[in-house]
Design a protein around this motif. Structure first.
Motif, PDB file in Angstrom:
ATOM      1  N   ILE A   1       0.863  -1.180   0.000  1.00 30.29           N
ATOM      2  CA  ILE A   1       0.000   0.000   0.000  1.00 30.29           C
ATOM      3  C   ILE A   1       0.897   1.227   0.000  1.00 30.29           C
ATOM      4  O   ILE A   1       1.888   1.281   0.733  1.00 30.29           O
ATOM      5  CB  ILE A   1      -0.894   0.030   1.258  1.00 30.29           C
ATOM      6  CG1 ILE A   1      -1.816  -1.170   1.281  1.00 30.29           C
ATOM      7  CG2 ILE A   1      -1.689   1.322   1.332  1.00 30.29           C
ATOM      8  CD1 ILE A   1      -2.572  -1.311   2.587  1.00 30.29           C
TER       9      ILE A   1
ATOM     10  N   THR B   1      -5.107  -8.829   3.971  1.00 26.05           N
ATOM     11  CA  THR B   1      -5.380  -7.411   4.217  1.00 26.05           C
ATOM     12  C   THR B   1      -5.720  -6.720   2.912  1.00 26.05           C
ATOM     13  O   THR B   1      -6.658  -5.916   2.844  1.00 26.05           O
ATOM     14  CB  THR B   1      -4.160  -6.742   4.885  1.00 26.05           C
ATOM     15  OG1 THR B   1      -3.865  -7.433   6.096  1.00 26.05           O
ATOM     16  CG2 THR B   1      -4.421  -5.278   5.176  1.00 26.05           C
TER      17      THR B   1
ATOM     18  N   LEU C   1      -8.444   7.109   1.865  1.00 27.18           N
ATOM     19  CA  LEU C   1      -8.948   5.745   1.737  1.00 27.18           C
ATOM     20  C   LEU C   1     -10.168   5.536   2.626  1.00 27.18           C
ATOM     21  O   LEU C   1     -11.168   4.963   2.221  1.00 27.18           O
ATOM     22  CB  LEU C   1      -7.857   4.736   2.102  1.00 27.18           C
ATOM     23  CG  LEU C   1      -8.268   3.273   2.100  1.00 27.18           C
ATOM     24  CD1 LEU C   1      -8.701   2.820   0.703  1.00 27.18           C
ATOM     25  CD2 LEU C   1      -7.122   2.404   2.596  1.00 27.18           C
ATOM     26  N   PHE C   2     -10.091   6.036   3.855  1.00 27.47           N
ATOM     27  CA  PHE C   2     -11.192   5.873   4.797  1.00 27.47           C
ATOM     28  C   PHE C   2     -11.964   7.178   4.905  1.00 27.47           C
ATOM     29  O   PHE C   2     -11.388   8.231   5.149  1.00 27.47           O
ATOM     30  CB  PHE C   2     -10.660   5.457   6.175  1.00 27.47           C
ATOM     31  CG  PHE C   2      -9.935   4.151   6.134  1.00 27.47           C
ATOM     32  CD1 PHE C   2     -10.634   2.974   5.999  1.00 27.47           C
ATOM     33  CD2 PHE C   2      -8.556   4.110   6.223  1.00 27.47           C
ATOM     34  CE1 PHE C   2      -9.963   1.754   5.944  1.00 27.47           C
ATOM     35  CE2 PHE C   2      -7.878   2.905   6.177  1.00 27.47           C
ATOM     36  CZ  PHE C   2      -8.589   1.728   6.037  1.00 27.47           C
TER      37      PHE C   2
ATOM     38  N   LEU D   1      -9.189  -4.845   2.015  1.00 17.94           N
ATOM     39  CA  LEU D   1      -9.207  -3.454   1.562  1.00 17.94           C
ATOM     40  C   LEU D   1      -9.882  -3.324   0.198  1.00 17.94           C
ATOM     41  O   LEU D   1     -10.612  -2.365  -0.040  1.00 17.94           O
ATOM     42  CB  LEU D   1      -7.787  -2.890   1.507  1.00 17.94           C
ATOM     43  CG  LEU D   1      -7.181  -2.515   2.847  1.00 17.94           C
ATOM     44  CD1 LEU D   1      -5.700  -2.165   2.679  1.00 17.94           C
ATOM     45  CD2 LEU D   1      -7.926  -1.370   3.502  1.00 17.94           C
ATOM     46  N   SER D   2      -9.654  -4.270  -0.675  1.00 19.79           N
ATOM     47  CA  SER D   2     -10.308  -4.251  -1.987  1.00 19.79           C
ATOM     48  C   SER D   2     -11.825  -4.342  -1.838  1.00 19.79           C
ATOM     49  O   SER D   2     -12.570  -3.606  -2.495  1.00 19.79           O
ATOM     50  CB  SER D   2      -9.800  -5.391  -2.861  1.00 19.79           C
ATOM     51  OG  SER D   2      -8.439  -5.226  -3.149  1.00 19.79           O
TER      52      SER D   2
ATOM     53  N   TYR E   1     -13.526  -3.457   0.796  1.00 20.46           N
ATOM     54  CA  TYR E   1     -13.953  -2.196   1.404  1.00 20.46           C
ATOM     55  C   TYR E   1     -14.079  -1.107   0.342  1.00 20.46           C
ATOM     56  O   TYR E   1     -15.049  -0.347   0.332  1.00 20.46           O
ATOM     57  CB  TYR E   1     -12.953  -1.765   2.489  1.00 20.46           C
ATOM     58  CG  TYR E   1     -13.112  -0.319   2.887  1.00 20.46           C
ATOM     59  CD1 TYR E   1     -14.153   0.081   3.717  1.00 20.46           C
ATOM     60  CD2 TYR E   1     -12.245   0.652   2.403  1.00 20.46           C
ATOM     61  CE1 TYR E   1     -14.314   1.413   4.066  1.00 20.46           C
ATOM     62  CE2 TYR E   1     -12.397   1.982   2.742  1.00 20.46           C
ATOM     63  CZ  TYR E   1     -13.433   2.357   3.574  1.00 20.46           C
ATOM     64  OH  TYR E   1     -13.599   3.672   3.898  1.00 20.46           O
ATOM     65  N   ILE E   2     -13.101  -1.010  -0.552  1.00 21.10           N
ATOM     66  CA  ILE E   2     -13.118   0.032  -1.589  1.00 21.10           C
ATOM     67  C   ILE E   2     -14.326  -0.138  -2.500  1.00 21.10           C
ATOM     68  O   ILE E   2     -14.984   0.843  -2.855  1.00 21.10           O
ATOM     69  CB  ILE E   2     -11.791   0.033  -2.375  1.00 21.10           C
ATOM     70  CG1 ILE E   2     -10.665   0.546  -1.474  1.00 21.10           C
ATOM     71  CG2 ILE E   2     -11.896   0.870  -3.643  1.00 21.10           C
ATOM     72  CD1 ILE E   2      -9.267   0.345  -2.026  1.00 21.10           C
TER      73      ILE E   2
END
Length: 159
Positions: free
Chosen positions: A6, A25, A49-50, A29-30, A32-33
């Motif tokens: 990242i 992880t 990102l968040f 994250l993928s 989540y995106i």
């Protein structure tokens, strides 16, 4: 390795770095995106990102550091992560202390610990080794290994 990295942009003191992470992880994250994008948050790579959902209407997308720590605290409580000594819920910085110490133990292979500190310091985003050293709390196992190496060194010198 490259696919499980990242790029962390402009963190504390406006530093940027590459952060290797586990493939699980990256997968999380993928996911989540994809979900985040379905809610209409900005998709540009320059955006955070968040996102803070409550600040969406004001177009202030970022979490403040206090809000982010609050979220981490919620996760700690939900996962029931407690300090073994006190029995209280861990603080976010307790996680950093545990991480630094466990990384030092996992990469310690008989070399001098000071030779391994730059690896941990880089991963944690520290500009100076002294910043990382404050997070280290050597375990009995690590101290035992250091003691063994100490005595072996002096036995070789005496021979």
């Amino acid at each position: 390795f490259k696919k499980d990295v990242i790029y962390v942009r402009e963190t504390k003191f406006y530093k940027s770095r590459l952060l290797p992470v586990h493939s699980s992880t990256m997968e999380a994250l993928s996911d989540y995106i994809i979900e985040r994008n379905s809610f209409g948050f900005p998709k540009e790579p320059s955006r955070p990102l968040f996102f803070n959902w409550r600040m969406r209407r004001r177009k202030k997308w970022r979490y403040t550091s206090d809000a982010f720590h609050g979220k981490i605290r919620e996760i700690i409580v939900a996962l029931d992560i407690k300090n073994k000594k006190t029995g209280r819920y861990a603080r976010p910085y307790d996680l950093r202390h545990s991480f630094a110490t466990s990384r030092l133990e996992s990469i310690y292979d008989g070399a001098k610990p000071i030779q391994r500190l730059p690896l941990i310091a880089t991963y944690m985003g520290h500009a100076k080794l002294t910043y990382t050293q404050t997070y280290l709390h050597p375990s009995t196992e690590l101290l035992s290994g250091l003691g063994k190496n100490f005595f072996e060194f002096f036995e070789q010198e005496a021979a």
